[in-house]
Design a protein around this motif. Structure first.
Motif, PDB file in Angstrom:
ATOM      1  N   LEU A   3      33.328   5.030 -18.765  1.00  0.00           N
ATOM      2  CA  LEU A   3      31.984   4.820 -18.753  1.00  0.00           C
ATOM      3  C   LEU A   3      31.361   5.963 -19.725  1.00  0.00           C
ATOM      4  CD1 LEU A   3      31.694   4.324 -15.146  1.00  0.00           C
ATOM      5  CD2 LEU A   3      31.728   2.581 -16.986  1.00  0.00           C
ATOM      6  N   PRO A   4      29.823   5.211 -20.254  1.00  0.00           N
ATOM      7  CA  PRO A   4      29.013   5.974 -21.067  1.00  0.00           C
ATOM      8  C   PRO A   4      28.505   6.996 -20.118  1.00  0.00           C
ATOM      9  CG  PRO A   4      28.479   3.854 -21.175  1.00  0.00           C
ATOM     10  CD  PRO A   4      29.484   3.740 -20.377  1.00  0.00           C
ATOM     11  N   GLU A   5      28.187   8.232 -20.664  1.00  0.00           N
ATOM     12  CA  GLU A   5      27.305   9.256 -19.956  1.00  0.00           C
ATOM     13  C   GLU A   5      26.064   8.671 -19.475  1.00  0.00           C
ATOM     14  OE1 GLU A   5      25.463  13.693 -20.700  1.00  0.00           O
ATOM     15  OE2 GLU A   5      27.119  12.974 -21.685  1.00  0.00           O
ATOM     16  N   ASP A  62      19.317   2.366 -24.294  1.00  0.00           N
ATOM     17  CA  ASP A  62      19.795   3.027 -25.496  1.00  0.00           C
ATOM     18  C   ASP A  62      21.333   2.266 -25.662  1.00  0.00           C
ATOM     19  OD1 ASP A  62      21.386   4.425 -23.686  1.00  0.00           O
ATOM     20  OD2 ASP A  62      20.104   6.638 -24.157  1.00  0.00           O
ATOM     21  N   GLU A  63      21.994   3.166 -26.614  1.00  0.00           N
ATOM     22  CA  GLU A  63      23.458   2.836 -26.876  1.00  0.00           C
ATOM     23  C   GLU A  63      24.505   3.152 -25.684  1.00  0.00           C
ATOM     24  OE1 GLU A  63      22.566   6.889 -28.033  1.00  0.00           O
ATOM     25  OE2 GLU A  63      21.456   4.897 -28.811  1.00  0.00           O
ATOM     26  N   LYS A  64      23.959   3.998 -24.961  1.00  0.00           N
ATOM     27  CA  LYS A  64      24.587   4.245 -23.683  1.00  0.00           C
ATOM     28  C   LYS A  64      24.195   3.673 -22.477  1.00  0.00           C
ATOM     29  CE  LYS A  64      25.782   8.830 -25.242  1.00  0.00           C
ATOM     30  NZ  LYS A  64      25.571  10.358 -24.996  1.00  0.00           N
ATOM     31  N   GLY A  65      23.200   2.549 -22.665  1.00  0.00           N
ATOM     32  CA  GLY A  65      22.951   1.715 -21.540  1.00  0.00           C
ATOM     33  C   GLY A  65      21.762   2.230 -20.615  1.00  0.00           C
ATOM     34  N   ASN A  66      21.360   3.554 -21.060  1.00  0.00           N
ATOM     35  CA  ASN A  66      20.212   4.144 -20.149  1.00  0.00           C
ATOM     36  C   ASN A  66      18.760   3.627 -20.678  1.00  0.00           C
ATOM     37  OD1 ASN A  66      21.993   5.946 -19.135  1.00  0.00           O
ATOM     38  ND2 ASN A  66      22.364   6.958 -21.064  1.00  0.00           N
ATOM     39  N   ASN A  67      18.079   3.587 -19.580  1.00  0.00           N
ATOM     40  CA  ASN A  67      16.702   3.273 -19.865  1.00  0.00           C
ATOM     41  C   ASN A  67      15.906   4.191 -20.725  1.00  0.00           C
ATOM     42  OD1 ASN A  67      16.799   0.842 -18.258  1.00  0.00           O
ATOM     43  ND2 ASN A  67      16.606   1.989 -16.350  1.00  0.00           N
ATOM     44  N   VAL A  68      14.956   3.565 -21.694  1.00  0.00           N
ATOM     45  CA  VAL A  68      13.969   4.441 -22.536  1.00  0.00           C
ATOM     46  C   VAL A  68      12.670   3.575 -22.527  1.00  0.00           C
ATOM     47  CG1 VAL A  68      13.540   5.311 -24.743  1.00  0.00           C
ATOM     48  CG2 VAL A  68      15.745   5.373 -23.932  1.00  0.00           C
TER      49      VAL A  68
END
Length: 86
Positions: A3-5, A62-68
């Motif tokens: 999984l992405p970080e 973002d590219e790792k699926g984190n909210n921005v």
């Protein structure tokens, strides 16, 4: 597991959302919530100050699926403080 970080939700300048909210709440004795009526992707979210909507922002992942959230910490703080002081 491959999984992405994970990184907590952040603003465009890299500030974590919870950090700036905690600072504003402690300094001004208010409650700030981040909410969305339709949290799909992409979406518009609102920083709500003591029950009143005060700052609307777009959110992307973002590219790792984190909210921005598309606002910097200084812009967010300035907008919230202007509502508090008005």
């Amino acid at each position: 597991m491959g999984l992405p970080e994970y990184e907590p939700s952040r603003l465009t300048d890299g500030t974590y959302v919870h950090e700036i909210i905690d600072k504003i709440e402690a300094e001004y004795g208010v409650q700030v919530k981040l909410i969305s009526e339709d949290p799909g992707h992409p979406s518009v979210w609102v920083f709500r100050l003591d029950g009143t909507d005060c700052v609307g922002v777009e959110r992307h992942r973002d590219e790792k699926g984190n909210n921005v959230y598309q606002i910097s910490a200084s812009e967010l703080r300035d907008q919230i403080v202007s509502v508090i002081e008005s």
